[in-house]
Design an enzyme around this catalytic site. Structure first.
Site, PDB file in Angstrom:
ATOM      1  N   GLY A   1      18.741  -0.307  -5.773  1.00 39.70           N
ATOM      2  CA  GLY A   1      19.059  -0.153  -4.362  1.00 39.70           C
ATOM      3  C   GLY A   1      18.279   1.000  -3.761  1.00 39.70           C
ATOM      4  O   GLY A   1      17.561   1.721  -4.456  1.00 39.70           O
TER       5      GLY A   1
ATOM      6  N   GLY B   1      17.733   4.616  -2.178  1.00 42.34           N
ATOM      7  CA  GLY B   1      18.381   5.920  -2.193  1.00 42.34           C
ATOM      8  C   GLY B   1      17.835   6.832  -3.266  1.00 42.34           C
ATOM      9  O   GLY B   1      16.991   6.462  -4.075  1.00 42.34           O
ATOM     10  N   ASN B   2      18.376   8.026  -3.232  1.00 47.66           N
ATOM     11  CA  ASN B   2      17.934   9.120  -4.080  1.00 47.66           C
ATOM     12  C   ASN B   2      18.135   8.866  -5.562  1.00 47.66           C
ATOM     13  O   ASN B   2      17.309   9.218  -6.391  1.00 47.66           O
ATOM     14  CB  ASN B   2      18.775  10.343  -3.716  1.00 47.66           C
ATOM     15  CG  ASN B   2      17.911  11.457  -3.247  1.00 47.66           C
ATOM     16  OD1 ASN B   2      16.718  11.247  -3.017  1.00 47.66           O
ATOM     17  ND2 ASN B   2      18.478  12.631  -3.112  1.00 47.66           N
TER      18      ASN B   2
ATOM     19  N   GLU C   1      14.687  -5.801  -4.232  1.00 45.38           N
ATOM     20  CA  GLU C   1      14.530  -5.980  -2.793  1.00 45.38           C
ATOM     21  C   GLU C   1      13.415  -5.103  -2.250  1.00 45.38           C
ATOM     22  O   GLU C   1      12.596  -5.514  -1.447  1.00 45.38           O
ATOM     23  CB  GLU C   1      15.816  -5.546  -2.071  1.00 45.38           C
ATOM     24  CG  GLU C   1      16.980  -6.452  -2.232  1.00 45.38           C
ATOM     25  CD  GLU C   1      18.216  -5.832  -1.623  1.00 45.38           C
ATOM     26  OE1 GLU C   1      19.178  -6.561  -1.422  1.00 45.38           O
ATOM     27  OE2 GLU C   1      18.235  -4.605  -1.357  1.00 45.38           O
TER      28      GLU C   1
ATOM     29  N   ASN D   1      26.757   1.210   6.390  1.00 44.32           N
ATOM     30  CA  ASN D   1      25.613   0.332   6.614  1.00 44.32           C
ATOM     31  C   ASN D   1      26.046  -1.126   6.471  1.00 44.32           C
ATOM     32  O   ASN D   1      26.289  -1.811   7.439  1.00 44.32           O
ATOM     33  CB  ASN D   1      24.483   0.660   5.637  1.00 44.32           C
ATOM     34  CG  ASN D   1      23.994   2.095   5.806  1.00 44.32           C
ATOM     35  OD1 ASN D   1      23.996   2.631   6.907  1.00 44.32           O
ATOM     36  ND2 ASN D   1      23.585   2.713   4.722  1.00 44.32           N
TER      37      ASN D   1
ATOM     38  N   GLY E   1      22.035  -6.305  -0.319  1.00 49.31           N
ATOM     39  CA  GLY E   1      21.839  -7.210  -1.447  1.00 49.31           C
ATOM     40  C   GLY E   1      22.659  -6.843  -2.663  1.00 49.31           C
ATOM     41  O   GLY E   1      22.524  -7.476  -3.716  1.00 49.31           O
TER      42      GLY E   1
ATOM     43  N   LYS F   1      31.321  15.650   0.459  1.00 45.63           N
ATOM     44  CA  LYS F   1      31.793  16.681   1.393  1.00 45.63           C
ATOM     45  C   LYS F   1      32.244  17.941   0.646  1.00 45.63           C
ATOM     46  O   LYS F   1      33.375  18.423   0.827  1.00 45.63           O
ATOM     47  CB  LYS F   1      32.958  16.144   2.247  1.00 45.63           C
ATOM     48  CG  LYS F   1      32.612  14.880   3.030  1.00 45.63           C
ATOM     49  CD  LYS F   1      32.135  15.188   4.423  1.00 45.63           C
ATOM     50  CE  LYS F   1      31.864  13.893   5.183  1.00 45.63           C
ATOM     51  NZ  LYS F   1      31.003  14.097   6.356  1.00 45.63           N
TER      52      LYS F   1
END
Lengths: 496, 496
Positions: B262, B264-265, B287, B377, B381, B401
């Site tokens: 996916g 992201g970091n 993807e 979001n 997928g 947080k």
């Protein structure tokens, strides 16, 4: 069955090959094609061991649900410590909900492949019922295929039950695909329509692994056929009317697309409804052939059915067995990894009809649990079909327990099918077509069309207050404190 | 592009073809290959109309997320009333959560086929960015394919943006499958490995439908590359160590199976980790190609990548564009209905790595919502890959947080991936392998290995009390009153 006739023994002798701690893969799917005698003999062994103060339990894998003679007797003898991938037996369910059996509730299309991947550990023994052993050693399956192929291939030892209750004419009713491979060597399943053969009519077994053969003559579990009640007929009407609506809008061909229907009264009612409809040349690509589907074949409306199992009443089973030749070429039973395969379900464009326990106002569906904690049966194939279907329906009466429980709730107490997967909800009150709707629009439709009038205002009130309380949370507005309060109220006061 | 050069107009003239109420299908996937100018011109039109007191908004379909120049500017102008199937733009997100935009959050493999099925209604106009229009009218896609093929085929009118920022050498990087059909006429996808071609290098468009061509020269959205922090590196270590563990147990080949990661970091960190590992001859069927995956190609470890889109930092995009020829034959971009197709994902046996917002103690995963109500979001997928993968990982830091939020909670406040679908959870604290475990066993493992120490005791206490309170509900023990109380406490006090 000359090839293996030297291995014929009693069920007790056969059961002696199964040891404490073994993983046992048994045949059986929705009360069809399960071994009838070895499990009982195994349960007796376990009880004797327990009587001596010894531990004795197995890990039990099957196709899906079995019957009192398998799940019931083994659970009753405390002879199972782990169970997968599906069950529906009252005694086994009690043992799971009492915390005595670890239950792994898996998609029915996943079980065989994950066993092959080694995710479940090594399979010690397979106990598989067949209709016949041919002189060349090939096995004719009976009323289900389920995971039998996989258990026969994976197990170190094999015990066969040859049940003469199954007609010899079962030969030719099965299509056992032997082309499965492990990634990265998998290839496409070249299956283009429900009746196409891609495999063999027989199960194979390495004769060296067969440690015992037990001869039986016993019927499959006989669940009486319940005539559809008014509520089931109303739901069936909603489903069939909607199919007409989709044909009229050019979104379905006149003979529909292959049908899948889950087990139960409502599914039976839909089949009965179709039998009295204008539809013709219907097909089915499903898990289970119930009475209603057999009637639909008899009516001439349904020309081809692919499944992995039967689940018939005693009368319908007798009718099928007596007239088995007339069904040849119209019914094929396949392994459940093929009957439930995402690749085929999506390709064929299945119309999937499955029951549910409850749905929340946003269309998340609970198929498995009561009040969050207690399992009923399991997800079965509903996820395989719903996710990959062309159209999916989830059906339930709008209330249960004489109106004390609403099937439409603010927040489902367990979620098996998410908002991304559910399309059409049906109760006797009506039908909510959720396709291409946002969550808020779904909620309005579900409350208006599916909720029982006794609960409609309170659901609408919940939605209104959630909207008012969530100025920055208007996508799926919820009141966290109240979301599960309907279930809590039922738990405390016996009424939602 | 002689064939269509007579249709070249300004973005304003092109946008004039889009009417209030239209359904518009635009290109774009994770900030790549989206139209750069027409959406802005359309937003200006909408604002002018609003200034005159007129209504003006469209229904917006894309591949996936786009950028400020598309989702941002249209949402900012209140020019969208409905959006599907995925977005990640802050302005669009705010509009959805404020209740001004209806958002249909769909599996990315479902969008194209459900549009074809007619479930979303008629598509009025397609706005598609390409790298080039060939003299024969064929279109060379740029940095994404997404749903462009489907929108071009379905729309009544087509607007093309030809973006010269995309290198001309993009020709040959795409594989657009034109074999899709509606059921019952679908056939197998004959794709056996990530780099195999089953389609054409070009998009096709009926020239009669092209009402406008706009020439642009603008980069894709440039998201700065964030170096992996300690937490991401820890999670990447857990994932890669587990892959080694699976190889050692014979459950994975030495070069693994095709990877999906996916956006992201953490996914980037896994790729970086693999680049410095002993692994070789890796492949990916995914993807999105992020910086980390490009680095992994550059390292020589990753030999083949199938995706539907890039999502690169400005530096990596420049690097790719300058060296594009060197990547030819190692990267293929496909339509998202193929990159995310259940049939292919299951066949190839993907290793899927996706982020999550939170997981509950039984392994149900929330990928989309904050505190039940607000969307972040969308599912994207992640469901296509997780359900059909050989192995799936869901990864998240154990807290958010500054520790005020635990990513492991008693009950997920929204569920996108059910217990039946999730296999391996990873936080910086550790990894929980949930395969073949019952819910109670899953809970013990998740709490022990994934929860942050600050929350571990309270989670264990919740589990213990739920077990004690549910003598007949030991399968998935819950306390209905407390199940969502952690989220409620955060809502009220800013801390779970």
């Amino acid at each position: 069955m000359s090839a293996l006739s030297s291995r014929i023994v009693s069920a007790q002798e056969a059961a002696a090959h199964i040891r404490h701690g073994d993983r046992a893969g048994m045949s059986g799917f929705t009360g069809a094609g399960y071994p009838k005698e070895v499990p009982g003999a195994l349960a007796a062994r376990a009880q004797e061991a327990h009587g001596r103060g010894e531990e004795f339990s197995i890990e039990l894998w099957t196709g899906a649900s079995t019957a009192p003679e398998l799940d019931g007797v083994l659970a009753g003898a405390s002879a199972v410590h782990k169970r997968l991938p599906f069950q529906s037996d009252p005694t086994m369910r009690d043992a799971i909900n009492a915390g005595r059996v670890e239950y792994v509730d898996a998609h029915l299309s996943h079980a065989a492949q994950q066993a092959w991947f080694g995710f479940y550990g090594k399979l010690d023994v397979a106990v598989v019922e067949v209709a016949e052993v041919l002189p060349n050693g090939l096995l004719v399956p009976g009323s289900s295929v389920g995971n039998s192929k996989t258990w026969l291939d994976l197990a170190d030892k094999v015990i066969l039950e040859v049940n003469s209750w199954h007609p010899r004419a079962y030969e030719g009713f099965h299509d056992v695909y032997y082309g499965t491979r492990l990634p990265p060597r998998r290839t496409p399943l070249q299956l283009l329509d429900p009746m196409q053969r891609i495999g063999d009519p027989y199960l194979r077994v390495d004769p060296e692994k067969v440690v015992a053969v037990v001869e039986t003559d016993a019927p499959d579990r006989n669940l009486p056929f319940k005539a559809a009640d008014e509520s089931s007929r109303a739901m069936a009407d909603h489903v069939v009317d909607f199919l007409r609506h989709e044909i009229n809008h050019g979104r379905l061909p006149k003979n529909l697309l292959p049908l899948q229907s889950g087990v139960g009264n409502i599914a039976n009612a839909v089949m009965t409804n179709l039998a009295h409809s204008e539809f013709e040349n219907l097909t089915a690509y499903t898990e289970v052939i119930q009475d209603g589907m057999l009637d639909l074949i008899d009516s001439g409306k349904l020309t081809a059915v692919s499944a992995t199992s039967f689940s018939l009443s005693a009368e319908h089973a007798a009718h099928f067995n007596e007239n088995i030749e007339s069904y040849k070429g119209r019914i094929l039973l396949r392994p459940q990894e093929i009957s439930n395969h995402p690749e085929i379900i999506r390709r064929l464009g299945i119309i999937a009809i499955n029951g549910m326990v409850e749905a929340d106002i946003y269309g998340n569906v609970n198929s498995t649990h009561v009040l969050s904690s207690s399992i009923i049966n399991g997800i079965g194939g509903s996820g395989d079909f719903a996710r990959n279907a062309y159209l999916n329906f989830f059906v339930s009466p709008s209330t249960a327990k004489g109106g004390a429980i609403s099937a439409i709730v603010p927040f489902a107490s367990h979620i098996d099918h998410t908002e991304h997967d559910t399309q059409i909800l049906v109760t006797e009150q009506g039908l909510a077509d959720l396709r291409a709707l946002s969550p808020r629009a779904r909620a309005r439709k579900i409350i208006e069309h599916c909720a029982h009038p006794d609960y409609r205002d309170r659901l609408q009130d919940y939605l209104n207050r959630a909207v008012a309380a969530s100025p920055r949370g208007q996508h799926t507005p919820h009141l966290l404190r109240e979301a599960l309060s309907w279930h809590e109220t039922y738990q405390q006061h016996g009424r939602m």
